[in-house]
Design a protein around this motif. Structure first.
Motif, PDB file in Angstrom:
ATOM      1  N   UNK A  13       8.262   2.264  -6.804  1.00  0.00           N
ATOM      2  CA  UNK A  13       7.290   2.737  -5.634  1.00  0.00           C
ATOM      3  C   UNK A  13       8.062   2.791  -4.263  1.00  0.00           C
ATOM      4  N   UNK A  14       9.197   1.792  -4.231  1.00  0.00           N
ATOM      5  CA  UNK A  14      10.103   1.621  -2.715  1.00  0.00           C
ATOM      6  C   UNK A  14      11.037   3.160  -3.080  1.00  0.00           C
ATOM      7  N   UNK A  15      11.703   3.632  -4.225  1.00  0.00           N
ATOM      8  CA  UNK A  15      12.724   4.168  -4.262  1.00  0.00           C
ATOM      9  C   UNK A  15      11.336   5.750  -3.503  1.00  0.00           C
ATOM     10  N   UNK A  16      10.210   5.703  -3.602  1.00  0.00           N
ATOM     11  CA  UNK A  16      10.071   6.726  -3.294  1.00  0.00           C
ATOM     12  C   UNK A  16       8.634   6.732  -2.227  1.00  0.00           C
ATOM     13  N   UNK A  17       8.237   6.058  -1.933  1.00  0.00           N
ATOM     14  CA  UNK A  17       7.837   5.423  -0.492  1.00  0.00           C
ATOM     15  C   UNK A  17       7.502   4.559   0.352  1.00  0.00           C
ATOM     16  N   UNK A  18       8.530   4.082  -0.178  1.00  0.00           N
ATOM     17  CA  UNK A  18       9.283   3.257   1.371  1.00  0.00           C
ATOM     18  C   UNK A  18       9.208   3.784   2.330  1.00  0.00           C
ATOM     19  N   UNK A  19       9.230   3.410   3.649  1.00  0.00           N
ATOM     20  CA  UNK A  19       8.699   1.703   3.865  1.00  0.00           C
ATOM     21  C   UNK A  19       7.166   1.577   3.845  1.00  0.00           C
ATOM     22  N   UNK A  20       6.712   2.442   3.253  1.00  0.00           N
ATOM     23  CA  UNK A  20       4.787   1.920   2.792  1.00  0.00           C
ATOM     24  C   UNK A  20       4.884   1.187   1.594  1.00  0.00           C
ATOM     25  N   UNK A  21       4.325  -0.028   1.526  1.00  0.00           N
ATOM     26  CA  UNK A  21       3.681  -0.490   0.620  1.00  0.00           C
ATOM     27  C   UNK A  21       2.729   0.002  -0.149  1.00  0.00           C
ATOM     28  N   UNK A  22       2.115   0.033  -1.788  1.00  0.00           N
ATOM     29  CA  UNK A  22       0.908   0.494  -2.260  1.00  0.00           C
ATOM     30  C   UNK A  22      -0.058   0.211  -1.285  1.00  0.00           C
ATOM     31  N   UNK A  23      -0.698   0.753  -0.581  1.00  0.00           N
ATOM     32  CA  UNK A  23      -1.539   0.831   0.438  1.00  0.00           C
ATOM     33  C   UNK A  23      -1.990   1.907   0.576  1.00  0.00           C
ATOM     34  N   UNK A  24      -3.203   2.254   0.563  1.00  0.00           N
ATOM     35  CA  UNK A  24      -3.688   3.943   0.623  1.00  0.00           C
ATOM     36  C   UNK A  24      -3.834   4.305   1.527  1.00  0.00           C
ATOM     37  N   UNK A 157       5.578   8.620 -10.064  1.00  0.00           N
ATOM     38  CA  UNK A 157       5.161   7.997  -8.899  1.00  0.00           C
ATOM     39  C   UNK A 157       5.190   9.261  -7.341  1.00  0.00           C
ATOM     40  N   UNK A 158       5.501  10.626  -7.885  1.00  0.00           N
ATOM     41  CA  UNK A 158       6.115  11.319  -7.069  1.00  0.00           C
ATOM     42  C   UNK A 158       4.920  12.225  -5.862  1.00  0.00           C
ATOM     43  N   UNK A 159       3.328  11.826  -7.008  1.00  0.00           N
ATOM     44  CA  UNK A 159       2.241  11.901  -6.090  1.00  0.00           C
ATOM     45  C   UNK A 159       1.289  11.388  -6.533  1.00  0.00           C
ATOM     46  N   UNK A 160       0.691  11.326  -5.018  1.00  0.00           N
ATOM     47  CA  UNK A 160      -0.760   9.912  -4.726  1.00  0.00           C
ATOM     48  C   UNK A 160      -1.665  10.587  -4.701  1.00  0.00           C
ATOM     49  N   UNK A 161      -2.629  10.679  -5.103  1.00  0.00           N
ATOM     50  CA  UNK A 161      -4.219  10.226  -4.665  1.00  0.00           C
ATOM     51  C   UNK A 161      -5.192   9.147  -4.508  1.00  0.00           C
ATOM     52  N   UNK A 162      -5.068   9.249  -3.227  1.00  0.00           N
ATOM     53  CA  UNK A 162      -6.575   8.248  -2.407  1.00  0.00           C
ATOM     54  C   UNK A 162      -7.380   8.860  -2.450  1.00  0.00           C
ATOM     55  N   UNK A 163      -8.798   8.159  -3.068  1.00  0.00           N
ATOM     56  CA  UNK A 163      -9.557   8.104  -2.763  1.00  0.00           C
ATOM     57  C   UNK A 163     -10.921   7.300  -1.980  1.00  0.00           C
TER      58      UNK A 163
END
Length: 196
Positions: A13-24, A157-163
């Protein structure tokens, strides 16, 4: 859970989305160049009131999710909240809505000197094959604001969908991919200049 376990998934997750935590709801702020928001009902109506409107919002969710993850396994991340850093094992909404999910990580999302006002987000994860309609109970729960904090992701973890209640944020691997998806569903976009 992936073979590398919870900590390995956190590193990915950190490698793809840092500095954002997994909070949609924080993702679009940190990664606006990969983000697009779609509204789930015509006219940006927030909540469905009848079966036809539920059918429309589920069709929109399933259409975009399928474009992102057709034929793949996905991770389904769900969230619960508490005032302690230990999740309550009984009655967790995310466990009921995402059967087979396992504890992943806990994040302090509202720090306060007074322990009674601290909020911890407890994330669970499961891996499952994506099929159209397979997540409809979870998506409907989010649409009705019975649950929140859901993220659906490919296993890299390259693409995310957050409903969320009212629509969904999609975060793609590149700005080019984001722009193509946005163009395909431009009738589902907000008319607000910020895209919200």
């Amino acid at each position: 859970m992936p073979p590398e376990g919870p900590s390995g998934l956190l590193h990915r997750w950190a490698a793809q989305w840092s500095p954002c935590p997994p909070i949609g709801h924080e993702l679009h702020v940190i990664h606006p160049d990969r983000w697009v928001r779609f509204h789930s009902l015509p006219g940006s109506k927030r909540y469905a009131e009848d079966d036809a409107e539920y059918a429309t919002l589920l069709d929109r969710h399933n259409t975009v999710i399928n474009e992102l993850f057709a034929g793949e396994d996905v991770y389904v991340f769900t969230a619960d909240w508490s005032e302690t850093d230990t999740p309550n094992p009984e009655g967790e909404l995310s466990r009921r809505l995402s059967p087979g999910s396992e504890p992943w990580t806990t994040i302090l999302t509202a720090d306060d000197p007074d322990p009674e006002f601290r909020v911890y987000t407890h994330l669970r994860v499961r891996r499952t094959p994506w099929r159209i309609g397979s997540l409809d109970p979870l998506l409907r729960s989010v649409a009705d604001y019975e649950s929140a904090g859901v993220i659906i992701a490919d296993t890299a973890l390259k693409q995310l969908y957050h409903p969320y209640d009212g629509g969904a944020d999609a975060l793609l691997a590149s700005t080019t991919d984001r722009d193509a998806l946005r163009e395909r569903h431009r009738d589902w976009l907000s008319t607000h200049p910020s895209g919200l």
